[in-house]
Design a protein around this motif. Structure first.
Motif, PDB file in Angstrom:
ATOM      1  N   LEU A  65       0.650  -1.318   0.062  1.00  0.00           N
ATOM      2  CA  LEU A  65       0.102  -0.132   0.008  1.00  0.00           C
ATOM      3  C   LEU A  65       0.923   1.235  -0.164  1.00  0.00           C
ATOM      4  N   GLY A  66       0.645   1.982  -1.059  1.00  0.00           N
ATOM      5  CA  GLY A  66       1.739   3.355  -1.137  1.00  0.00           C
ATOM      6  C   GLY A  66       0.685   4.458  -1.434  1.00  0.00           C
ATOM      7  N   GLN A  67       1.267   5.404  -1.820  1.00  0.00           N
ATOM      8  CA  GLN A  67       0.662   6.783  -2.098  1.00  0.00           C
ATOM      9  C   GLN A  67      -0.193   6.806  -3.197  1.00  0.00           C
ATOM     10  N   GLN A  68       0.299   6.184  -4.258  1.00  0.00           N
ATOM     11  CA  GLN A  68      -0.387   5.960  -5.507  1.00  0.00           C
ATOM     12  C   GLN A  68      -1.917   5.022  -5.164  1.00  0.00           C
ATOM     13  N   GLU A  69      -1.579   3.896  -4.487  1.00  0.00           N
ATOM     14  CA  GLU A  69      -2.732   3.226  -4.147  1.00  0.00           C
ATOM     15  C   GLU A  69      -3.671   3.711  -3.254  1.00  0.00           C
ATOM     16  N   MET A  70      -3.223   4.618  -2.381  1.00  0.00           N
ATOM     17  CA  MET A  70      -4.312   5.196  -1.399  1.00  0.00           C
ATOM     18  C   MET A  70      -5.170   6.219  -2.088  1.00  0.00           C
ATOM     19  N   SER A  71      -4.764   7.087  -3.315  1.00  0.00           N
ATOM     20  CA  SER A  71      -5.560   7.572  -3.835  1.00  0.00           C
ATOM     21  C   SER A  71      -6.331   6.979  -4.886  1.00  0.00           C
ATOM     22  N   ASP A  72      -5.907   5.956  -5.221  1.00  0.00           N
ATOM     23  CA  ASP A  72      -6.692   5.011  -6.462  1.00  0.00           C
ATOM     24  C   ASP A  72      -7.617   3.937  -5.515  1.00  0.00           C
ATOM     25  N   LYS A  73      -7.694   4.097  -4.252  1.00  0.00           N
ATOM     26  CA  LYS A  73      -8.295   3.100  -3.422  1.00  0.00           C
ATOM     27  C   LYS A  73      -7.989   1.572  -4.039  1.00  0.00           C
ATOM     28  N   THR A  74      -6.655   1.495  -4.321  1.00  0.00           N
ATOM     29  CA  THR A  74      -6.306   0.138  -4.728  1.00  0.00           C
ATOM     30  C   THR A  74      -5.043  -0.408  -3.892  1.00  0.00           C
ATOM     31  N   ILE A  75      -4.782  -1.668  -4.144  1.00  0.00           N
ATOM     32  CA  ILE A  75      -3.636  -2.502  -3.422  1.00  0.00           C
ATOM     33  C   ILE A  75      -2.862  -3.315  -4.076  1.00  0.00           C
ATOM     34  N   ILE A  76      -1.601  -3.574  -4.066  1.00  0.00           N
ATOM     35  CA  ILE A  76      -0.794  -4.349  -4.929  1.00  0.00           C
ATOM     36  C   ILE A  76      -0.663  -5.423  -4.288  1.00  0.00           C
ATOM     37  N   PHE A  77      -0.870  -6.936  -5.035  1.00  0.00           N
ATOM     38  CA  PHE A  77      -0.689  -8.084  -4.516  1.00  0.00           C
ATOM     39  C   PHE A  77       0.526  -8.569  -5.218  1.00  0.00           C
ATOM     40  N   ARG A  78       1.516  -8.961  -4.545  1.00  0.00           N
ATOM     41  CA  ARG A  78       2.842  -9.320  -5.057  1.00  0.00           C
ATOM     42  C   ARG A  78       3.106 -10.865  -4.598  1.00  0.00           C
ATOM     43  N   ASP A  79       2.898 -11.780  -5.449  1.00  0.00           N
ATOM     44  CA  ASP A  79       3.392 -13.061  -5.391  1.00  0.00           C
ATOM     45  C   ASP A  79       4.710 -13.462  -5.076  1.00  0.00           C
ATOM     46  N   MET A  80       5.057 -13.884  -3.837  1.00  0.00           N
ATOM     47  CA  MET A  80       6.523 -13.832  -3.234  1.00  0.00           C
ATOM     48  C   MET A  80       7.374 -14.946  -4.048  1.00  0.00           C
ATOM     49  N   SER A  81       6.738 -15.948  -4.380  1.00  0.00           N
ATOM     50  CA  SER A  81       7.553 -16.870  -5.454  1.00  0.00           C
ATOM     51  C   SER A  81       7.758 -16.532  -6.715  1.00  0.00           C
ATOM     52  N   SER A  82       7.043 -15.903  -7.373  1.00  0.00           N
ATOM     53  CA  SER A  82       7.169 -15.376  -8.732  1.00  0.00           C
ATOM     54  C   SER A  82       7.375 -14.147  -9.016  1.00  0.00           C
ATOM     55  N   GLY A  83       7.298 -13.348  -7.749  1.00  0.00           N
ATOM     56  CA  GLY A  83       7.800 -11.699  -8.043  1.00  0.00           C
ATOM     57  C   GLY A  83       6.715 -11.073  -8.638  1.00  0.00           C
ATOM     58  N   ASN A  84       5.720 -11.692  -9.485  1.00  0.00           N
ATOM     59  CA  ASN A  84       4.461 -11.112 -10.163  1.00  0.00           C
ATOM     60  C   ASN A  84       3.762 -10.014  -9.174  1.00  0.00           C
ATOM     61  N   GLN A  85       3.266  -8.964  -9.763  1.00  0.00           N
ATOM     62  CA  GLN A  85       2.647  -7.868  -8.945  1.00  0.00           C
ATOM     63  C   GLN A  85       1.191  -7.635  -9.772  1.00  0.00           C
ATOM     64  N   GLU A  86       0.233  -7.373  -9.124  1.00  0.00           N
ATOM     65  CA  GLU A  86      -1.012  -7.008  -9.687  1.00  0.00           C
ATOM     66  C   GLU A  86      -1.589  -5.716  -8.990  1.00  0.00           C
ATOM     67  N   THR A  87      -2.351  -5.267  -9.549  1.00  0.00           N
ATOM     68  CA  THR A  87      -3.059  -4.158  -8.917  1.00  0.00           C
ATOM     69  C   THR A  87      -4.621  -4.452  -8.674  1.00  0.00           C
ATOM     70  N   ILE A  88      -4.841  -4.347  -7.328  1.00  0.00           N
ATOM     71  CA  ILE A  88      -6.451  -4.688  -7.094  1.00  0.00           C
ATOM     72  C   ILE A  88      -7.255  -3.843  -6.551  1.00  0.00           C
ATOM     73  N   ASP A  89      -8.424  -3.545  -6.603  1.00  0.00           N
ATOM     74  CA  ASP A  89      -9.346  -2.754  -5.953  1.00  0.00           C
ATOM     75  C   ASP A  89      -9.473  -3.028  -4.502  1.00  0.00           C
ATOM     76  N   GLN A  90      -9.363  -2.251  -3.540  1.00  0.00           N
ATOM     77  CA  GLN A  90      -9.430  -2.435  -2.310  1.00  0.00           C
ATOM     78  C   GLN A  90     -10.801  -3.155  -2.112  1.00  0.00           C
ATOM     79  N   GLU A  91     -11.679  -2.624  -2.595  1.00  0.00           N
ATOM     80  CA  GLU A  91     -13.131  -3.373  -2.248  1.00  0.00           C
ATOM     81  C   GLU A  91     -13.037  -4.816  -2.554  1.00  0.00           C
ATOM     82  N   LYS A  92     -12.112  -5.114  -3.671  1.00  0.00           N
ATOM     83  CA  LYS A  92     -12.224  -6.667  -3.904  1.00  0.00           C
ATOM     84  C   LYS A  92     -11.324  -7.516  -3.285  1.00  0.00           C
ATOM     85  N   MET A  93     -10.330  -6.824  -2.255  1.00  0.00           N
ATOM     86  CA  MET A  93      -9.252  -7.531  -1.728  1.00  0.00           C
ATOM     87  C   MET A  93      -9.688  -8.639  -1.001  1.00  0.00           C
TER      88      MET A  93
END
Ligand code: HAM
Length: 511
Positions: free
Chosen positions: A475-503
């Motif tokens: 959760l960073g500045q950008q995500e705060m204003s977009d009401k999103t959050i980043i999901f980072r898969d720790m084994s692959s390192g892949n990142q995805e942005t998800i709506d906080q509502e759907k978290m």
């Protein structure tokens, strides 16, 4: 509005600082004492002499001998043992009870017994500020009996089955498995004289150690009633009288005061004499004999393996009839593979357990002085303290010794409920929002690791890696204003942005 708030906060901090300064003036640090008056010549003081600074030795806090901290890394062992004990106790119909650690001293003198080591040499006892003679409990049984009497449990449907856990105190010589503060899991059955109750408590012991995965030997004996013991006592005195000089000094005293205790002696000289001593089973009266036989028959029926130990006497005064102890069975390495050759193990070699591929030949051994638990019947105690005859029995297990044995026998225990998610935050706003977010996740049943005190994202990701979580939420500045959050898969390192509502919905899918 904000200006007003800021002014108010500034005022408050000013006031606080003032108070702090005052406090500081009143409290002088203790380490350094400044003596302003210096004595010179007989009783004369020189006012303006340089102050003498007396530096005291630095105080380093440490725990008392024989009293140990239970550190976080030990926690999983404690949780494992206690959870198994509590689940099983509940399955067997025991109800939880807690009593104070401090009791009247006389309670233990009248129950554990004035001539026992525990009361005579090991009890932590003192006079409190109200001049009451008190003692830290050295065992649970007297407190359980006191609670049973004090709360009129006679009038409830019998037997009463009580279960408790907690610390106990004995001023012993600390060594492995022998502490001054230790913990017991304790069970009592009050209000039953039936042999089947003895068998059920012993069956509990068997099941408990099976569930823990510890191999044990259950040793059992009968001490009969006071009539049987009178007969046995004189047989013992007759036997040891002629061998008195070969007994250790303690046992020479025991011969007069309490000859049964000689059977408990661990001195080699005494142990040799004990082997040929008369056995109590031969002195049991008809009723006690019949009770013992029925207990053994019930145990056979329940397929509980036991060993008869004719010299098991236990160290507490209240026991009557059935007594038993649970000892660990360890496997000792008798031969070791060296350069693919089998060699007999030498004395003192490889005391630690060996990995399976190196441990070639093993034999079972029962270490002495290491009972994991013990108990028995005490049919007279409730009556002696209350005037109402109430047969009873119980058992206690030493938690520290059980944990030591789990480690010794290399028993793998189930893992703690480790967090699978890490919440990382970046920036002041995100950090504050994370507090509430963590709470929401916890309420939804997720265990989430975090380090809100760290600012660097890199450091937080390193920590997440170390813990071994599956997913890191960022959760960073950008995500705060977009009401999103980043999901980072720790084994692959892949990142995805998800709506906080759907978290939450997304987390349920992935965790
Ligand atoms: P106990 O044999 O004195 O019996 O203690 C039971 C268990 O507590 C021992 O087998 C041992 O595992 C553990 N234990 C005893 N002393 C220490 C110590 N200093 N350090 C570490 N562990 C220790 C009783 O306490 C009876 N109240 C049991 C009972 C219950 N009998 C009838 N009901």
């Amino acid at each position: 509005m904000n200006k007003k708030k800021n002014k108010k906060i500034k005022k408050m901090t000013k006031k606080k600082n003032k108070n702090n300064k005052k406090k500081h003036l009143i409290k002088r640090p203790k380490k350094i004492q400044v003596r302003r008056e210096n004595k010179i010549n007989n009783n004369q003081f020189q006012d303006n002499a340089a102050p003498v600074i007396v530096q005291h030795k630095k105080y380093l806090p440490k725990s008392l001998r024989g009293m140990e901290d239970i550190l976080p890394e030990e926690g999983k062992y404690w949780d494992f043992v206690l959870q198994k004990a509590q689940d099983l106790a509940e399955d067997y119909g025991f109800k939880k009870i807690e009593t104070p650690v401090l009791e009247e001293r006389v309670l233990f003198e009248k129950s554990t017994g004035m001539t026992t080591e525990v009361v005579e040499k090991q009890m932590y006892q003192f006079t409190d500020r109200g001049q009451n003679q008190v003692a830290l409990r050295p065992e649970f049984t007297p407190s359980m009996v006191r609670a049973y009497i004090e709360h009129g449990m006679f009038s409830l449907s019998q037997p009463i089955k009580l279960f408790c856990f907690g610390p106990l105190f004995r001023y012993e010589r600390p060594q492995s498995g022998r502490l001054r503060q230790f913990h017991q899991i304790n069970l009592e059955v009050l209000g039953s004289d039936k042999p089947v109750s003895d068998a059920q408590v012993i069956l509990f012991c068997k099941t408990f150690f099976e569930v823990l995965g510890i191999k044990v030997s259950i040793q059992i004996n009968s001490l009969g009633c006071s009539e049987c013991r009178k007969v046995y006592r004189s047989k013992l005195i007759n036997y040891f009288k002629s061998k008195r000089n070969r007994l250790c000094p303690d046992c020479q005293k025991r011969l007069i005061r309490n000859p049964l205790r000689i059977l408990d002696c661990k001195q080699e000289g005494c142990k040799d004499l004990i082997t040929d001593a008369p056995q109590i089973v031969d002195s049991l009266c008809e009723n006690c004999h019949s009770h013992f036989v029925k207990v053994l028959e019930c145990l056979d029926e329940a397929e509980v393996a036991y060993e008869l130990n004719p010299f098991l006497v236990r160290g507490l005064d209240y026991y009557t009839r059935t007594v038993f102890e649970i000892l660990p069975i360890r496997t000792e390495v008798v031969a070791i593979k060296k350069d693919s050759k089998l060699e007999e193990k030498k004395e003192g070699e490889n005391k630690e357990p060996l990995p399976a591929d190196k441990q070639v030949e093993v034999a079972p051994v029962i270490p002495s002085m290491s009972a994991l638990g013990g108990g028995g019947r005490y049919d007279n105690l409730v009556g002696e303290l209350s005037g109402r005859e109430t047969p009873a029995l119980g058992v206690a297990f030493g938690v520290e010794r059980i944990i030591e044995e789990l480690k010794y026998q290399n028993i793998r225990i189930s893992k703690e409920r480790a967090p699978k998610i890490f919440l990382a935050q970046l920036g002041e706003l995100a950090m504050r929002r994370s507090l509430k977010l963590l709470e929401d996740l916890r309420k939804e049943g997720f265990r989430v690791a975090e380090n809100l005190a760290k600012d660097s994202l890199r450091a937080q990701l390193e920590m997440a890696n170390k813990i071994g979580v599956k997913l890191t939420l960022i959760l960073g500045q950008q995500e705060m204003s977009d009401k999103t959050i980043i999901f980072r898969d720790m084994s692959s390192g892949n990142q995805e942005t998800i709506d906080q509502e759907k978290m939450i919905k997304e987390l349920r899918k992935r965790i």
